[in-house]
Design a protein around this motif. Sequence first.
Motif, PDB file in Angstrom:
ATOM      1  N   THR A  77       0.830  -1.198   0.000  1.00  0.00           N
ATOM      2  CA  THR A  77       0.000   0.000   0.000  1.00  0.00           C
ATOM      3  C   THR A  77       0.866   1.250   0.000  1.00  0.00           C
ATOM      4  O   THR A  77       0.615   2.206  -0.748  1.00  0.00           O
ATOM      5  CB  THR A  77      -0.919   0.016   1.240  1.00  0.00           C
ATOM      6  OG1 THR A  77      -1.521  -1.261   1.371  1.00  0.00           O
ATOM      7  CG2 THR A  77      -1.988   1.086   1.118  1.00  0.00           C
TER       8      THR A  77
ATOM      9  N   ILE B 266     -11.140  11.560   7.408  1.00  0.00           N
ATOM     10  CA  ILE B 266     -10.548  10.494   6.586  1.00  0.00           C
ATOM     11  C   ILE B 266      -9.744   9.538   7.473  1.00  0.00           C
ATOM     12  O   ILE B 266      -9.873   8.311   7.375  1.00  0.00           O
ATOM     13  CB  ILE B 266      -9.649  11.091   5.484  1.00  0.00           C
ATOM     14  CG1 ILE B 266     -10.514  11.857   4.472  1.00  0.00           C
ATOM     15  CG2 ILE B 266      -8.851  10.003   4.779  1.00  0.00           C
ATOM     16  CD1 ILE B 266      -9.711  12.671   3.480  1.00  0.00           C
ATOM     17  N   SER B 267      -8.926  10.117   8.379  1.00  0.00           N
ATOM     18  CA  SER B 267      -8.140   9.257   9.274  1.00  0.00           C
ATOM     19  C   SER B 267      -9.064   8.404  10.128  1.00  0.00           C
ATOM     20  O   SER B 267      -8.802   7.219  10.352  1.00  0.00           O
ATOM     21  CB  SER B 267      -7.263  10.104  10.192  1.00  0.00           C
ATOM     22  OG  SER B 267      -6.631  11.112   9.483  1.00  0.00           O
TER      23      SER B 267
ATOM     24  N   LEU C  10     -10.320   5.472   8.215  1.00  0.00           N
ATOM     25  CA  LEU C  10      -9.281   4.437   8.127  1.00  0.00           C
ATOM     26  C   LEU C  10      -9.198   3.647   9.428  1.00  0.00           C
ATOM     27  O   LEU C  10      -9.096   2.420   9.430  1.00  0.00           O
ATOM     28  CB  LEU C  10      -7.920   5.075   7.835  1.00  0.00           C
ATOM     29  CG  LEU C  10      -7.688   5.579   6.414  1.00  0.00           C
ATOM     30  CD1 LEU C  10      -6.350   6.307   6.332  1.00  0.00           C
ATOM     31  CD2 LEU C  10      -7.702   4.403   5.452  1.00  0.00           C
ATOM     32  N   MET C  11      -9.259   4.370  10.538  1.00  0.00           N
ATOM     33  CA  MET C  11      -9.168   3.702  11.839  1.00  0.00           C
ATOM     34  C   MET C  11     -10.410   2.857  12.097  1.00  0.00           C
ATOM     35  O   MET C  11     -10.343   1.817  12.738  1.00  0.00           O
ATOM     36  CB  MET C  11      -8.997   4.738  12.944  1.00  0.00           C
ATOM     37  CG  MET C  11      -7.650   5.433  12.929  1.00  0.00           C
ATOM     38  SD  MET C  11      -6.297   4.282  13.185  1.00  0.00           S
ATOM     39  CE  MET C  11      -5.381   4.559  11.709  1.00  0.00           C
TER      40      MET C  11
ATOM     41  N   PHE D 193     -11.941   1.248   9.844  1.00  0.00           N
ATOM     42  CA  PHE D 193     -11.672   0.019   9.105  1.00  0.00           C
ATOM     43  C   PHE D 193     -10.775  -0.898   9.929  1.00  0.00           C
ATOM     44  O   PHE D 193     -11.038  -2.081  10.086  1.00  0.00           O
ATOM     45  CB  PHE D 193     -11.030   0.359   7.761  1.00  0.00           C
ATOM     46  CG  PHE D 193     -10.621  -0.838   6.979  1.00  0.00           C
ATOM     47  CD1 PHE D 193     -11.573  -1.654   6.391  1.00  0.00           C
ATOM     48  CD2 PHE D 193      -9.284  -1.182   6.856  1.00  0.00           C
ATOM     49  CE1 PHE D 193     -11.206  -2.775   5.680  1.00  0.00           C
ATOM     50  CE2 PHE D 193      -8.904  -2.297   6.146  1.00  0.00           C
ATOM     51  CZ  PHE D 193      -9.859  -3.100   5.562  1.00  0.00           C
ATOM     52  N   ARG D 194      -9.710  -0.327  10.478  1.00  0.00           N
ATOM     53  CA  ARG D 194      -8.774  -1.130  11.284  1.00  0.00           C
ATOM     54  C   ARG D 194      -9.471  -1.726  12.506  1.00  0.00           C
ATOM     55  O   ARG D 194      -9.406  -2.921  12.769  1.00  0.00           O
ATOM     56  CB  ARG D 194      -7.597  -0.245  11.715  1.00  0.00           C
ATOM     57  CG  ARG D 194      -6.840  -0.696  12.936  1.00  0.00           C
ATOM     58  CD  ARG D 194      -5.774  -1.727  12.585  1.00  0.00           C
ATOM     59  NE  ARG D 194      -5.551  -2.667  13.667  1.00  0.00           N
ATOM     60  CZ  ARG D 194      -4.539  -2.624  14.506  1.00  0.00           C
ATOM     61  NH1 ARG D 194      -3.636  -1.692  14.405  1.00  0.00           N
ATOM     62  NH2 ARG D 194      -4.392  -3.545  15.440  1.00  0.00           N
TER      63      ARG D 194
ATOM     64  N   ASN E 201      -0.446   2.018  15.304  1.00  0.00           N
ATOM     65  CA  ASN E 201      -0.808   1.031  14.288  1.00  0.00           C
ATOM     66  C   ASN E 201       0.374   0.245  13.725  1.00  0.00           C
ATOM     67  O   ASN E 201       0.168  -0.811  13.140  1.00  0.00           O
ATOM     68  CB  ASN E 201      -1.581   1.704  13.154  1.00  0.00           C
ATOM     69  CG  ASN E 201      -3.055   1.787  13.497  1.00  0.00           C
ATOM     70  OD1 ASN E 201      -3.771   0.809  13.385  1.00  0.00           O
ATOM     71  ND2 ASN E 201      -3.491   2.937  13.965  1.00  0.00           N
TER      72      ASN E 201
END
Lengths: 198, 649
Positions: free
Chosen positions: B26, B62-63, B66-67, B69-70, B153
Amino acid sequence: MKLNNTQPLEYSTEQNKINIVGFWIFLGAEIMLFATLFTAYFVYENRTGTGPTGEEIFILGPILINTFLLLTSSFTIGLAIHAMRINRKKATLAFLGITLVLGAAFLGIEIYEFMTYYHEGATLQTSGFTSSLLLTLGTHGAHVTFGLFWGLAIIQQIIKRGITPQTANKTFIFSLYWHFLDVMWIFIYSFIYLKGMM
Amino acid sequence: MEFFERFAIPHPSPMIYASMVAIGLTVIAIIAGLTYFKKWGYLWREWLTTVDHKKIGIMYIISALLMLFRGGADAVMMRLQTSVPDNTFLDAQHYNEVFTTHGVVMIIFMAMAFIIGLMNFIVPLQIGARDVAFPRLNAISFWLYFAGAMLFNISFVIGGSPDAGWTNYYPLANNEFSPSVGVNYYNWALQISGIGTLITGINFIATILKMRAPGMKLMKMPMFTWTALITNLIIVFAFPVLTVAILMGTLDRQFATNFFTTTAGGSDMMWANLFWFWGHPEVYILILPAFGIYSEIIATFSQRNLYGYKSMVGSIVIISTLSFLVWVHHFFTMGQGALTNSIFSITTMAIAVPTGIKIFNWLLTMWKGKIRFTVPMLYSVGFIPLFTIGGVTGVMLAMASADYQYHNTMFLVAHFHNTIIPGVVFAMIAGLTYWWPKMFGFMLNEKIGKWGFWFMTIGFCFAFFPMYITGLDGQARRMYTYSEASGFGPLNMLSFFGAGLMAISFIIIVYNIYYSFRYSPRNVGDDPWNARSLEWATHNPVPEYNFAIAPQVKSSEAFWDYKKNGHQLFKGDIKDIHMPNNSGQPIIMAGLFFIFGFSFVFYIWAGVIISGIGILACLVYRSFEKDDGHHIHVQEIKETEEKFGGAKK
């Protein structure tokens, strides 16, 4: 930039006012920081394990000198702000300089005190009590250290740029910080040292 | 070689190696893509160095996605592992790591970031300001949060994840029982992002107190701004406690002090107390802005003004005070004695009163309103009954004597997810959908959004309601497996099914963003929802300077007055607007903080010293920097206003 001449220089622009409010809020957070340290200290005060107690290691002499040094420095920075408000650049610088010298002397004595503790076997690792004591004192000392560098930067800026709305604002905010550290020291003096020696 | 051995994973598995490869690919893909499309300059100028509250808000969101998703991947792994008895998909150590990172990521790096992102975007617009009080500090806040999140992460591919739970209780979290560097990561990631959060708190209090539009008295602020103010007050008073607690933990683990040890006068209960003295207010930091979002949405789509404005304000103030007086209810079973437990039991139950007032106010706002069931409104309507169930089970848990039955069972897990998901997560998605046209100038597709809502809600019910039952039957939380004889199997399978539906809803929501970006019409106007508060009084998307003329305000619904009662919002002429300059310093400083934290985690003292000096150098540079910002001139503003569809009157 709009200047409001009815206010002292450090409050004279909109951004200056906001900066001062912001710093007061920051001091609110600092109060919580020290309140947490004090609360923890009161819990650990008598949890000395096999290490020394406060009564055994506290010595009044250097602590008293330190109290005088820091209280005087609070007075001199007040004078610096006064001199700044009547636009006396040299006096401002002189009083700021004296403040920082007193702060440095305070720090020197505190380092000496820490070394004494170390030789008496009261280190950061000894017990819950010493860990908490040295963390509380160390946080205060680290704030003073930071303040010394901050103050130097401000002196430099006043020398270079004179007393402008910006430098006045910075100096005033620095004085709030310095007074705050003094107040915290009064708490440390009363509730850690005096209480511990009683 | 010895130097590199410390970075090895203590409990490797094929999944972790696969993740390493995926992360590596990625990163390469992003770098290659940016280089190929020549977007580095654009990215640096427009985003990485920006001090614009709107762009920072979008970066936060946006962050946070993403988090999400994690953290969501962690959640699905946990539900998969416990879906059948005696499963071997994850071993105990991996399960510990997964539930720990799930908790931390979801609370600190997802929910906090999402809420702060929405606050960043909306609050200055709602109060008619040009930006926040300290735009540069705002950028520093974001980048410190981002550095903390990244530090946390990378733990699972370098050195090992934290595995002592998001509560990180001692003595479990000390070196003896958590020998890997995982808990060091926990400490430094939270410390760094915590500084960022504290700065945000200071910034927003100063913004809301000092930068409101003329005429906007405190009691005329929109409800979301009120909740943002109170939330930031809680941040300023709660986060320093976490700072101290984590500092003590770091000293214990890395310098052998005796804060949370069980020998030499240490007290492991000190951590529990300090952690929850921060941790309980923390959940109100999340939920109060969520309440604010619901208040805005319910009033807008019921097409009525918010019922009981003053009692709403009173309630959040009372909740914020009580939030500091309940922390012991997290460990009723840890031996405080009956008197202490009773006191904290009562303060905890008392929170239900102001919360109940808010629930009734929302219901009465809808009463006789002309309700439009848009996606944001669906989430808000779904929130009310589901959150009430979460609140009622909270009162059950608040009863100290009964808590001995619920403590550390799945019942508790069901309860707090029942408040956080319908409370905070629904609010985030609702708020994002509601304010999306404000951010990007087009709407998210309603039909796909509704599919997302139903998958989310039904999935939630399937995932968490069974846990109430298994919890009452005695299934402990944080256990990686259970025997078939326990009978927990079928209900856990149901939970896994629900988690799957929620995962699908996440995919639907992300797909909706893609679909709407491609196909949604761009001519939605400035007020697509027929809304009520000031943020809708400017253009969609918002120009850099927010408002060409500072708006005049007479009530908490200034924009509604303007539309319906002939209130004149914008008086006077356009003048030059002063704006802050962009700066690369925040991201550089946060990068140094990242190196500082990473080096500290692994005891690399050279790295600590070099990056520490670098951070101080940044501070000195900033102190001596002359940055007076720049002006946008009248001509340019007029042109921009024309481009956005004409000046506002």
